[in-house]
Design a protein around this motif. Structure first.
Motif, PDB file in Angstrom:
ATOM      1  N   ASP A 136      -2.572  -3.040 -10.452  1.00 20.53           N
ATOM      2  CA  ASP A 136      -2.860  -4.420 -10.843  1.00 20.53           C
ATOM      3  C   ASP A 136      -3.948  -4.478 -11.915  1.00 20.53           C
ATOM      4  O   ASP A 136      -3.898  -5.320 -12.819  1.00 20.53           O
ATOM      5  CB  ASP A 136      -3.301  -5.238  -9.626  1.00 20.53           C
ATOM      6  N   SER A 137      -4.935  -3.581 -11.830  1.00 22.14           N
ATOM      7  CA  SER A 137      -6.033  -3.614 -12.801  1.00 22.14           C
ATOM      8  C   SER A 137      -5.560  -3.275 -14.204  1.00 22.14           C
ATOM      9  O   SER A 137      -6.226  -3.624 -15.186  1.00 22.14           O
ATOM     10  CB  SER A 137      -7.142  -2.644 -12.381  1.00 22.14           C
ATOM     11  N   GLY A 138      -4.419  -2.613 -14.319  1.00 24.89           N
ATOM     12  CA  GLY A 138      -3.879  -2.307 -15.638  1.00 24.89           C
ATOM     13  C   GLY A 138      -3.223  -3.495 -16.310  1.00 24.89           C
ATOM     14  O   GLY A 138      -2.994  -3.477 -17.523  1.00 24.89           O
ATOM     15  N   ALA A 139      -2.902  -4.532 -15.530  1.00 18.69           N
ATOM     16  CA  ALA A 139      -2.276  -5.744 -16.085  1.00 18.69           C
ATOM     17  C   ALA A 139      -3.391  -6.641 -16.601  1.00 18.69           C
ATOM     18  O   ALA A 139      -3.717  -7.682 -16.020  1.00 18.69           O
ATOM     19  CB  ALA A 139      -1.437  -6.444 -15.022  1.00 18.69           C
ATOM     20  N   PHE A 140      -3.977  -6.263 -17.729  1.00 15.75           N
ATOM     21  CA  PHE A 140      -5.219  -6.874 -18.222  1.00 15.75           C
ATOM     22  C   PHE A 140      -4.988  -8.213 -18.896  1.00 15.75           C
ATOM     23  O   PHE A 140      -5.793  -9.136 -18.758  1.00 15.75           O
ATOM     24  CB  PHE A 140      -5.896  -5.896 -19.188  1.00 15.75           C
ATOM     25  N   THR A 141      -3.914  -8.344 -19.638  1.00 17.03           N
ATOM     26  CA  THR A 141      -3.680  -9.571 -20.385  1.00 17.03           C
ATOM     27  C   THR A 141      -2.990 -10.609 -19.497  1.00 17.03           C
ATOM     28  O   THR A 141      -2.359 -10.271 -18.491  1.00 17.03           O
ATOM     29  CB  THR A 141      -2.810  -9.295 -21.620  1.00 17.03           C
ATOM     30  N   PRO A 142      -3.074 -11.887 -19.859  1.00 19.29           N
ATOM     31  CA  PRO A 142      -2.462 -12.928 -19.018  1.00 19.29           C
ATOM     32  C   PRO A 142      -0.970 -12.701 -18.773  1.00 19.29           C
ATOM     33  O   PRO A 142      -0.485 -12.881 -17.649  1.00 19.29           O
ATOM     34  CB  PRO A 142      -2.724 -14.206 -19.807  1.00 19.29           C
ATOM     35  N   ARG A 143      -0.236 -12.293 -19.817  1.00 23.33           N
ATOM     36  CA  ARG A 143       1.213 -12.122 -19.624  1.00 23.33           C
ATOM     37  C   ARG A 143       1.510 -10.941 -18.707  1.00 23.33           C
ATOM     38  O   ARG A 143       2.387 -11.036 -17.837  1.00 23.33           O
ATOM     39  CB  ARG A 143       1.919 -11.944 -20.968  1.00 23.33           C
ATOM     40  N   SER A 144       0.785  -9.843 -18.896  1.00 22.22           N
ATOM     41  CA  SER A 144       1.039  -8.693 -18.034  1.00 22.22           C
ATOM     42  C   SER A 144       0.658  -8.994 -16.586  1.00 22.22           C
ATOM     43  O   SER A 144       1.303  -8.510 -15.654  1.00 22.22           O
ATOM     44  CB  SER A 144       0.283  -7.458 -18.539  1.00 22.22           C
ATOM     45  N   TRP A 145      -0.357  -9.847 -16.394  1.00 25.42           N
ATOM     46  CA  TRP A 145      -0.725 -10.221 -15.027  1.00 25.42           C
ATOM     47  C   TRP A 145       0.373 -11.058 -14.382  1.00 25.42           C
ATOM     48  O   TRP A 145       0.725 -10.848 -13.219  1.00 25.42           O
ATOM     49  CB  TRP A 145      -2.052 -10.977 -15.026  1.00 25.42           C
ATOM     50  N   ARG A 146       0.936 -11.984 -15.147  1.00 30.86           N
ATOM     51  CA  ARG A 146       2.025 -12.800 -14.601  1.00 30.86           C
ATOM     52  C   ARG A 146       3.233 -11.938 -14.252  1.00 30.86           C
ATOM     53  O   ARG A 146       3.970 -12.241 -13.306  1.00 30.86           O
ATOM     54  CB  ARG A 146       2.440 -13.877 -15.607  1.00 30.86           C
ATOM     55  N   GLU A 147       3.429 -10.875 -15.005  1.00 28.70           N
ATOM     56  CA  GLU A 147       4.606 -10.025 -14.820  1.00 28.70           C
ATOM     57  C   GLU A 147       4.296  -8.765 -14.009  1.00 28.70           C
ATOM     58  O   GLU A 147       5.082  -7.817 -14.011  1.00 28.70           O
ATOM     59  CB  GLU A 147       5.154  -9.603 -16.188  1.00 28.70           C
ATOM     60  N   ARG A 148       3.189  -8.763 -13.277  1.00 31.79           N
ATOM     61  CA  ARG A 148       2.761  -7.514 -12.649  1.00 31.79           C
ATOM     62  C   ARG A 148       3.728  -7.017 -11.572  1.00 31.79           C
ATOM     63  O   ARG A 148       3.860  -5.811 -11.385  1.00 31.79           O
ATOM     64  CB  ARG A 148       1.350  -7.648 -12.088  1.00 31.79           C
ATOM     65  N   ALA A 149       4.409  -7.927 -10.884  1.00 32.60           N
ATOM     66  CA  ALA A 149       5.326  -7.481  -9.832  1.00 32.60           C
ATOM     67  C   ALA A 149       6.483  -6.656 -10.406  1.00 32.60           C
ATOM     68  O   ALA A 149       6.724  -5.523  -9.961  1.00 32.60           O
ATOM     69  CB  ALA A 149       5.840  -8.664  -9.027  1.00 32.60           C
ATOM     70  N   PRO A 150       7.246  -7.159 -11.390  1.00 30.38           N
ATOM     71  CA  PRO A 150       8.314  -6.325 -11.948  1.00 30.38           C
ATOM     72  C   PRO A 150       7.783  -5.095 -12.670  1.00 30.38           C
ATOM     73  O   PRO A 150       8.441  -4.047 -12.684  1.00 30.38           O
ATOM     74  CB  PRO A 150       9.055  -7.266 -12.905  1.00 30.38           C
ATOM     75  N   ARG A 151       6.599  -5.195 -13.259  1.00 29.06           N
ATOM     76  CA  ARG A 151       6.027  -4.024 -13.931  1.00 29.06           C
ATOM     77  C   ARG A 151       5.704  -2.929 -12.921  1.00 29.06           C
ATOM     78  O   ARG A 151       5.909  -1.745 -13.177  1.00 29.06           O
ATOM     79  CB  ARG A 151       4.787  -4.421 -14.725  1.00 29.06           C
ATOM     80  N   LYS A 152       5.182  -3.322 -11.774  1.00 33.10           N
ATOM     81  CA  LYS A 152       4.906  -2.329 -10.733  1.00 33.10           C
ATOM     82  C   LYS A 152       6.190  -1.657 -10.274  1.00 33.10           C
ATOM     83  O   LYS A 152       6.215  -0.448 -10.031  1.00 33.10           O
ATOM     84  CB  LYS A 152       4.186  -2.986  -9.552  1.00 33.10           C
ATOM     85  N   GLU A 153       7.248  -2.427 -10.177  1.00 27.92           N
ATOM     86  CA  GLU A 153       8.523  -1.829  -9.774  1.00 27.92           C
ATOM     87  C   GLU A 153       8.990  -0.794 -10.789  1.00 27.92           C
ATOM     88  O   GLU A 153       9.534   0.251 -10.425  1.00 27.92           O
ATOM     89  CB  GLU A 153       9.581  -2.921  -9.597  1.00 27.92           C
ATOM     90  N   ARG A 154       8.775  -1.061 -12.073  1.00 26.22           N
ATOM     91  CA  ARG A 154       9.178  -0.096 -13.082  1.00 26.22           C
ATOM     92  C   ARG A 154       8.299   1.158 -13.040  1.00 26.22           C
ATOM     93  O   ARG A 154       8.780   2.267 -13.238  1.00 26.22           O
ATOM     94  CB  ARG A 154       9.151  -0.750 -14.469  1.00 26.22           C
ATOM     95  N   VAL A 155       6.995   0.975 -12.768  1.00 28.90           N
ATOM     96  CA  VAL A 155       6.118   2.132 -12.611  1.00 28.90           C
ATOM     97  C   VAL A 155       6.559   2.978 -11.419  1.00 28.90           C
ATOM     98  O   VAL A 155       6.603   4.219 -11.494  1.00 28.90           O
ATOM     99  CB  VAL A 155       4.650   1.684 -12.438  1.00 28.90           C
ATOM    100  N   LEU A 156       6.915   2.322 -10.331  1.00 26.01           N
ATOM    101  CA  LEU A 156       7.339   3.052  -9.137  1.00 26.01           C
ATOM    102  C   LEU A 156       8.678   3.755  -9.351  1.00 26.01           C
ATOM    103  O   LEU A 156       8.962   4.773  -8.713  1.00 26.01           O
ATOM    104  CB  LEU A 156       7.420   2.106  -7.940  1.00 26.01           C
TER     105      LEU A 156
END
Length: 253
Positions: free
Chosen positions: A123-143
């Motif tokens: 979550d701390s890597g989602a620094f910008t507002p857009r990346s924070w809003r999209e953190r759930a799908p981004r985490k899924e892609r990281v996983l």
């Protein structure tokens, strides 16, 4: 290849295709100069390897791009915007602006917060507002890239193995809205098989309009897998070497 980075909307590269353009960069700490009048161009879609022994300036180059050295001078343009210039104090003072401009720095070793969980680190890597809003799908892609982390999301990273911590560090960087990914010694301190697995994950990412620079001592992990390999020696970049000449570059360092 994993279409992870290509789904993002990073800033557009310069008209010549460059994501990063460095001219006459010198940088160091206190009275010590580590980087000496360095020039470098990195273009969109490029995966660049920088090889060299410890202490020759690979990490300092990355820190200078992020504005984290003790002092620096010279031009650093990221997506056409000047983020370098002269700086004599306050390392890190403008780093958040550089991150917003499109930089993700993945430092070497265990530069993580051992008391935070894996999920909190991502979550701390989602620094910008857009990346924070999209953190759930981004985490899924990281996983999807680092499957062993899925069962460890609630685990403090201080309890993880070295390879797992490296996955967390890289995954945190991949959460960002970045057009330039600086990856510092991804195989450092890892068993050969684990180091190769981490590098395989990085090589499997589709960059799209982004670019990636990997600093590494193990030339064999880069040979034949990146677009260019440069040698770093005493704070300067040696001439370009094709991947077929990577072993020769290593011998010369």
């Amino acid at each position: 290849m994993i279409g992870f980075l290509a789904r993002r909307r990073p800033p557009e590269p310069e008209s010549d295709g460059s994501i990063l353009a460095i001219r006459g960069l010198s940088a160091g700490y206190g009275p010590m100069r580590v980087i000496h009048d360095l020039d470098l161009i990195v273009r969109a879609g490029e995966r660049l390897g920088i090889v060299g022994l410890n202490g020759h300036g690979k990490s300092t180059l990355f820190l200078a791009i992020a504005g984290l050295t003790g002092w620096q001078r010279g031009s650093i343009r990221l997506n056409g915007r000047e983020v370098g210039g002269s700086r004599s104090q306050g390392p890190g003072r403008y780093t958040h602006h550089v991150v917003r401009q499109g930089l993700a720095l993945m430092p070497q070793g265990d530069e993580i917060f051992h008391g935070l969980t894996v999920e909190e680190h991502l979550d701390s890597g989602a620094f910008t507002p857009r990346s924070w809003r999209e953190r759930a799908p981004r985490k899924e892609r990281v996983l999807a890239i680092f499957p062993p982390l899925r069962k460890l999301m609630a685990t403090p990273v201080g309890r993880l193995s070295g390879g797992e911590r490296r996955m967390v560090s890289l995954g945190r960087g991949l959460m960002a809205d970045a057009s330039l990914f600086l990856v510092d010694e991804p195989s450092l301190g890892l068993a050969p098989k684990i180091g190769k697995g981490v590098m395989d994950a990085l090589m499997g990412l589709e960059l799209g309009n982004s670019a990636m620079v990997i600093a590494e001592q193990n030339v064999a992990l880069l040979e034949g897998r990146v677009d260019r390999i440069l040698g770093m020696h005493v704070g300067q970049l040696k001439g370009e070497a094709s991947t077929s000449l990577a072993s020769q570059t290593k011998r010369e360092l």
